[in-house]
Motif scaffolding. Sequence first.
Motif, PDB file in Angstrom:
ATOM      1  N   LEU A 171     -13.819  -2.637  -3.274  1.00 33.57           N
ATOM      2  CA  LEU A 171     -13.793  -3.310  -2.560  1.00 33.57           C
ATOM      3  C   LEU A 171     -14.506  -4.647  -2.328  1.00 33.57           C
ATOM      4  O   LEU A 171     -13.569  -5.320  -2.380  1.00 33.57           O
ATOM      5  CB  LEU A 171     -14.858  -2.805  -1.484  1.00 33.57           C
ATOM      6  N   LYS A 172     -15.275  -4.697  -3.619  1.00 37.62           N
ATOM      7  CA  LYS A 172     -15.715  -5.916  -4.219  1.00 37.62           C
ATOM      8  C   LYS A 172     -14.577  -6.683  -4.862  1.00 37.62           C
ATOM      9  O   LYS A 172     -14.272  -7.872  -5.094  1.00 37.62           O
ATOM     10  CB  LYS A 172     -16.979  -5.737  -5.167  1.00 37.62           C
ATOM     11  N   GLU A 173     -14.240  -5.926  -5.530  1.00 36.24           N
ATOM     12  CA  GLU A 173     -12.823  -6.458  -6.677  1.00 36.24           C
ATOM     13  C   GLU A 173     -11.756  -7.583  -5.686  1.00 36.24           C
ATOM     14  O   GLU A 173     -11.399  -7.679  -5.983  1.00 36.24           O
ATOM     15  CB  GLU A 173     -11.496  -5.626  -7.772  1.00 36.24           C
ATOM     16  N   TRP A 174     -11.620  -6.218  -4.459  1.00 36.74           N
ATOM     17  CA  TRP A 174     -10.330  -6.838  -3.656  1.00 36.74           C
ATOM     18  C   TRP A 174     -10.542  -8.043  -3.266  1.00 36.74           C
ATOM     19  O   TRP A 174      -9.855  -8.797  -2.749  1.00 36.74           O
ATOM     20  CB  TRP A 174      -9.725  -5.922  -2.868  1.00 36.74           C
ATOM     21  N   ALA A 214     -12.766 -10.527  -3.957  1.00 36.66           N
ATOM     22  CA  ALA A 214     -12.681 -11.526  -5.115  1.00 36.66           C
ATOM     23  C   ALA A 214     -11.041 -11.783  -5.947  1.00 36.66           C
ATOM     24  O   ALA A 214     -11.202 -12.808  -5.722  1.00 36.66           O
ATOM     25  CB  ALA A 214     -12.862 -11.058  -6.683  1.00 36.66           C
ATOM     26  N   ASP A 215     -10.433 -10.945  -5.478  1.00 38.10           N
ATOM     27  CA  ASP A 215      -8.584 -10.871  -5.239  1.00 38.10           C
ATOM     28  C   ASP A 215      -8.301 -11.808  -4.140  1.00 38.10           C
ATOM     29  O   ASP A 215      -7.549 -12.170  -4.382  1.00 38.10           O
ATOM     30  CB  ASP A 215      -7.809  -9.993  -5.708  1.00 38.10           C
ATOM     31  N   GLY A 216      -9.107 -12.312  -3.434  1.00 34.87           N
ATOM     32  CA  GLY A 216      -8.662 -12.997  -2.242  1.00 34.87           C
ATOM     33  C   GLY A 216      -8.736 -11.962  -0.878  1.00 34.87           C
ATOM     34  O   GLY A 216      -7.418 -12.672   0.295  1.00 34.87           O
ATOM     35  N   PHE A 217      -8.359 -10.280  -1.034  1.00 31.07           N
ATOM     36  CA  PHE A 217      -8.100  -9.357   0.647  1.00 31.07           C
ATOM     37  C   PHE A 217      -8.814  -9.891   0.989  1.00 31.07           C
ATOM     38  O   PHE A 217     -10.235 -10.080   1.007  1.00 31.07           O
ATOM     39  CB  PHE A 217      -7.885  -8.283  -0.037  1.00 31.07           C
ATOM     40  N   GLU A 218      -8.881  -9.708   2.286  1.00 28.50           N
ATOM     41  CA  GLU A 218      -9.426  -9.427   3.570  1.00 28.50           C
ATOM     42  C   GLU A 218      -9.753  -7.526   4.228  1.00 28.50           C
ATOM     43  O   GLU A 218      -8.252  -7.277   4.058  1.00 28.50           O
ATOM     44  CB  GLU A 218      -8.990 -10.041   4.658  1.00 28.50           C
ATOM     45  N   VAL A 219     -10.730  -7.283   3.311  1.00 26.65           N
ATOM     46  CA  VAL A 219     -11.631  -6.298   3.240  1.00 26.65           C
ATOM     47  C   VAL A 219     -11.872  -5.511   4.754  1.00 26.65           C
ATOM     48  O   VAL A 219     -13.385  -5.949   5.268  1.00 26.65           O
ATOM     49  CB  VAL A 219     -12.307  -5.209   2.301  1.00 26.65           C
ATOM     50  N   ILE A 220     -11.044  -4.467   5.682  1.00 30.84           N
ATOM     51  CA  ILE A 220     -11.877  -5.076   6.961  1.00 30.84           C
ATOM     52  C   ILE A 220     -12.653  -2.926   6.502  1.00 30.84           C
ATOM     53  O   ILE A 220     -11.415  -1.554   6.671  1.00 30.84           O
ATOM     54  CB  ILE A 220     -10.462  -4.308   7.803  1.00 30.84           C
ATOM     55  N   VAL A 221     -13.054  -2.314   6.519  1.00 34.86           N
ATOM     56  CA  VAL A 221     -14.078  -0.922   7.310  1.00 34.86           C
ATOM     57  C   VAL A 221     -13.959  -0.382   8.451  1.00 34.86           C
ATOM     58  O   VAL A 221     -14.763  -1.163   9.078  1.00 34.86           O
ATOM     59  CB  VAL A 221     -15.294  -0.829   6.374  1.00 34.86           C
ATOM     60  N   ARG A 222     -13.282   0.703   8.523  1.00 31.05           N
ATOM     61  CA  ARG A 222     -13.916   0.893   9.945  1.00 31.05           C
ATOM     62  C   ARG A 222     -14.407   2.098   9.712  1.00 31.05           C
ATOM     63  O   ARG A 222     -13.875   3.169   9.170  1.00 31.05           O
ATOM     64  CB  ARG A 222     -12.728   1.785  10.703  1.00 31.05           C
ATOM     65  N   GLU A 223     -14.881   2.556  10.635  1.00 29.41           N
ATOM     66  CA  GLU A 223     -16.101   4.341  10.951  1.00 29.41           C
ATOM     67  C   GLU A 223     -14.700   5.086  11.614  1.00 29.41           C
ATOM     68  O   GLU A 223     -14.617   5.124  12.901  1.00 29.41           O
ATOM     69  CB  GLU A 223     -17.274   3.775  11.507  1.00 29.41           C
ATOM     70  N   THR A 248     -17.708  -3.677   8.518  1.00 28.65           N
ATOM     71  CA  THR A 248     -17.165  -4.066   7.617  1.00 28.65           C
ATOM     72  C   THR A 248     -18.986  -5.116   7.419  1.00 28.65           C
ATOM     73  O   THR A 248     -18.746  -4.761   5.731  1.00 28.65           O
ATOM     74  CB  THR A 248     -16.574  -4.904   7.470  1.00 28.65           C
ATOM     75  N   ASP A 249     -19.827  -5.240   7.687  1.00 26.99           N
ATOM     76  CA  ASP A 249     -20.911  -6.242   7.772  1.00 26.99           C
ATOM     77  C   ASP A 249     -21.576  -5.303   7.042  1.00 26.99           C
ATOM     78  O   ASP A 249     -22.501  -5.610   6.336  1.00 26.99           O
ATOM     79  CB  ASP A 249     -20.826  -6.548   8.593  1.00 26.99           C
ATOM     80  N   THR A 250     -21.694  -3.540   7.487  1.00 28.57           N
ATOM     81  CA  THR A 250     -23.161  -2.852   7.295  1.00 28.57           C
ATOM     82  C   THR A 250     -22.370  -2.796   5.997  1.00 28.57           C
ATOM     83  O   THR A 250     -23.020  -2.504   4.557  1.00 28.57           O
ATOM     84  CB  THR A 250     -22.668  -1.505   7.933  1.00 28.57           C
ATOM     85  N   VAL A 251     -21.515  -2.458   5.507  1.00 30.32           N
ATOM     86  CA  VAL A 251     -21.068  -1.371   3.543  1.00 30.32           C
ATOM     87  C   VAL A 251     -20.500  -2.951   3.191  1.00 30.32           C
ATOM     88  O   VAL A 251     -21.207  -3.014   1.652  1.00 30.32           O
ATOM     89  CB  VAL A 251     -19.240  -0.809   4.560  1.00 30.32           C
ATOM     90  N   LEU A 252     -19.927  -4.112   3.197  1.00 28.02           N
ATOM     91  CA  LEU A 252     -20.086  -5.789   2.562  1.00 28.02           C
ATOM     92  C   LEU A 252     -20.880  -6.545   3.295  1.00 28.02           C
ATOM     93  O   LEU A 252     -20.730  -7.436   3.513  1.00 28.02           O
ATOM     94  CB  LEU A 252     -18.668  -5.946   2.464  1.00 28.02           C
TER      95      LEU A 252
END
Length: 65
Positions: A33-36, A38-47, A55-59
Amino acid sequence: MPRKRRPRRLINRYRQSRLYDVTTATYVTVDRLKEWRADGFEVIVREVETGRYVTDTVLPSGFDA
């Protein structure tokens, strides 16, 4: 001129913090997720169990620094 949207990666978080990338249908790590990000992706995490976005809890803020 409108801004160009960043590509998104939707990640489902299952029990015991397992992270599943919906796009590639594979389990991923927080490092990935960290690599993505850094590559410019918007990472969205859903429980998955609750449907909440965590997302704010995971990242947390400053995660990429």
